[in-house]
Design a protein around this motif. Structure first.
Motif, PDB file in Angstrom:
ATOM      1  N   ASN A  47       5.555   0.576   6.169  1.00  0.00           N
ATOM      2  CA  ASN A  47       4.621   1.689   6.011  1.00  0.00           C
ATOM      3  C   ASN A  47       5.028   2.632   4.881  1.00  0.00           C
ATOM      4  O   ASN A  47       4.719   3.824   4.900  1.00  0.00           O
ATOM      5  CB  ASN A  47       4.424   2.451   7.321  1.00  0.00           C
ATOM      6  N   GLU A  48       5.732   2.103   3.864  1.00  0.00           N
ATOM      7  CA  GLU A  48       6.070   2.873   2.669  1.00  0.00           C
ATOM      8  C   GLU A  48       4.915   2.754   1.679  1.00  0.00           C
ATOM      9  O   GLU A  48       4.404   1.657   1.454  1.00  0.00           O
ATOM     10  CB  GLU A  48       7.347   2.332   2.010  1.00  0.00           C
ATOM     11  N   ASN A  49       4.522   3.867   1.088  1.00  0.00           N
ATOM     12  CA  ASN A  49       3.449   3.849   0.099  1.00  0.00           C
ATOM     13  C   ASN A  49       3.988   3.243  -1.194  1.00  0.00           C
ATOM     14  O   ASN A  49       4.920   3.768  -1.795  1.00  0.00           O
ATOM     15  CB  ASN A  49       2.926   5.265  -0.133  1.00  0.00           C
ATOM     16  N   LEU A  50       3.377   2.130  -1.620  1.00  0.00           N
ATOM     17  CA  LEU A  50       3.818   1.428  -2.819  1.00  0.00           C
ATOM     18  C   LEU A  50       3.041   1.843  -4.059  1.00  0.00           C
ATOM     19  O   LEU A  50       3.515   1.675  -5.175  1.00  0.00           O
ATOM     20  CB  LEU A  50       3.670  -0.085  -2.633  1.00  0.00           C
ATOM     21  N   GLY A  51       1.841   2.323  -3.883  1.00  0.00           N
ATOM     22  CA  GLY A  51       0.983   2.669  -5.018  1.00  0.00           C
ATOM     23  C   GLY A  51      -0.464   2.638  -4.576  1.00  0.00           C
ATOM     24  O   GLY A  51      -0.771   2.798  -3.397  1.00  0.00           O
ATOM     25  N   ILE A  90      -4.895  -5.148  -9.545  1.00  0.00           N
ATOM     26  CA  ILE A  90      -3.934  -4.347 -10.301  1.00  0.00           C
ATOM     27  C   ILE A  90      -3.577  -3.116  -9.474  1.00  0.00           C
ATOM     28  O   ILE A  90      -4.455  -2.390  -9.008  1.00  0.00           O
ATOM     29  CB  ILE A  90      -4.515  -3.937 -11.659  1.00  0.00           C
ATOM     30  N   ILE A  91      -2.278  -2.926  -9.295  1.00  0.00           N
ATOM     31  CA  ILE A  91      -1.763  -1.829  -8.480  1.00  0.00           C
ATOM     32  C   ILE A  91      -0.912  -0.934  -9.368  1.00  0.00           C
ATOM     33  O   ILE A  91      -0.066  -1.424 -10.126  1.00  0.00           O
ATOM     34  CB  ILE A  91      -0.921  -2.368  -7.311  1.00  0.00           C
ATOM     35  N   SER A  92      -1.140   0.379  -9.287  1.00  0.00           N
ATOM     36  CA  SER A  92      -0.280   1.325 -10.004  1.00  0.00           C
ATOM     37  C   SER A  92       0.939   1.578  -9.124  1.00  0.00           C
ATOM     38  O   SER A  92       0.806   1.840  -7.934  1.00  0.00           O
ATOM     39  CB  SER A  92      -1.016   2.626 -10.306  1.00  0.00           C
ATOM     40  N   VAL A 137      -9.305   3.244   4.698  1.00  0.00           N
ATOM     41  CA  VAL A 137      -9.033   1.846   4.341  1.00  0.00           C
ATOM     42  C   VAL A 137      -7.618   1.793   3.788  1.00  0.00           C
ATOM     43  O   VAL A 137      -7.225   2.631   2.972  1.00  0.00           O
ATOM     44  CB  VAL A 137     -10.048   1.332   3.298  1.00  0.00           C
ATOM     45  N   LYS A 138      -6.832   0.821   4.237  1.00  0.00           N
ATOM     46  CA  LYS A 138      -5.455   0.638   3.773  1.00  0.00           C
ATOM     47  C   LYS A 138      -5.297  -0.785   3.268  1.00  0.00           C
ATOM     48  O   LYS A 138      -5.920  -1.704   3.776  1.00  0.00           O
ATOM     49  CB  LYS A 138      -4.464   0.867   4.911  1.00  0.00           C
ATOM     50  N   ALA A 139      -4.452  -0.938   2.280  1.00  0.00           N
ATOM     51  CA  ALA A 139      -4.084  -2.255   1.788  1.00  0.00           C
ATOM     52  C   ALA A 139      -2.603  -2.465   2.098  1.00  0.00           C
ATOM     53  O   ALA A 139      -1.791  -1.559   1.913  1.00  0.00           O
ATOM     54  CB  ALA A 139      -4.330  -2.363   0.291  1.00  0.00           C
ATOM     55  N   MET A 140      -2.279  -3.643   2.595  1.00  0.00           N
ATOM     56  CA  MET A 140      -0.894  -3.959   2.948  1.00  0.00           C
ATOM     57  C   MET A 140      -0.395  -5.081   2.043  1.00  0.00           C
ATOM     58  O   MET A 140      -1.122  -6.039   1.766  1.00  0.00           O
ATOM     59  CB  MET A 140      -0.798  -4.389   4.408  1.00  0.00           C
ATOM     60  N   VAL A 193      -7.571   2.812  -3.207  1.00  0.00           N
ATOM     61  CA  VAL A 193      -6.995   2.647  -1.869  1.00  0.00           C
ATOM     62  C   VAL A 193      -5.478   2.549  -1.984  1.00  0.00           C
ATOM     63  O   VAL A 193      -4.942   1.864  -2.861  1.00  0.00           O
ATOM     64  CB  VAL A 193      -7.577   1.387  -1.179  1.00  0.00           C
ATOM     65  N   ASN A 194      -4.765   3.263  -1.118  1.00  0.00           N
ATOM     66  CA  ASN A 194      -3.306   3.211  -1.113  1.00  0.00           C
ATOM     67  C   ASN A 194      -2.812   1.876  -0.588  1.00  0.00           C
ATOM     68  O   ASN A 194      -3.399   1.301   0.325  1.00  0.00           O
ATOM     69  CB  ASN A 194      -2.733   4.348  -0.256  1.00  0.00           C
TER      70      ASN A 194
END
Length: 162
Positions: A85-89, A106-108, A136-139, A78-79
């Protein structure tokens, strides 16, 4: 044919009706919490690492999922976005402590087309997960700059598959 049916009927009668047996929850302890190992759980070996056990004495507690529950298999990949609203990983993995608690996500982050990316681990309570239509989005309340300064998660320091 009659022998097979008779054998099946006798076997069914010999098996206890487990589903009809009322279960009793273990009494809640009022003793202060200690660092004593939980029977049947992960334990620490003499080198400070975790080792597994081959039996357990912990009573089983079943759960019923709610419509708001989510499983980790649907969160991997999940992004992750920030409040701008910037994509972090994206979510890559989960850290499980003592074999029973999710202690980190753990986030890439960084990189381009998989080159130069690295991993950071954040507390699960820092992420807000929501559905945006079928997605699905993660913030995460942080910036790309803050993530670039975060400590790198090192997989080599975790227990590997045996």
């Amino acid at each position: 044919m009659h022998r097979i049916l008779l054998a099946a009927a006798l076997t069914a009668c010999a098996v206890p009706a487990l589903a009809q047996t009322p279960s009793t929850a273990p009494a809640q302890s009022t003793a202060p919490k200690t660092d004593a190992p939980v029977p049947g759980a992960m334990k620490t070996d003499d080198k400070g690492g975790m080792s597994t056990v081959n039996t357990t004495t912990v009573a089983v507690h079943f759960i019923t999922s709610k419509p708001t529950d989510m499983v980790t298999s649907r969160l991997k990949g999940v992004n992750v976005y920030n409040n701008k609203n910037e994509n972090l990983g994206e979510i890559e993995d989960f850290v499980i402590t003592d074999g029973k608690s999710v202690n980190g996500v753990i986030i890439s982050v960084g990189g381009f087309l998989g080159m130069g990316e690295r991993y950071v681990a954040v507390d699960p309570s820092n992420l807000a997960i929501h559905k945006d239509g079928n997605t699905v989005k993660a913030m995460l309340n942080t910036s790309k700059d803050d993530l670039s300064k975060a400590p790198t998660f090192d997989y080599s320091k975790t227990k590997t598959k045996s």
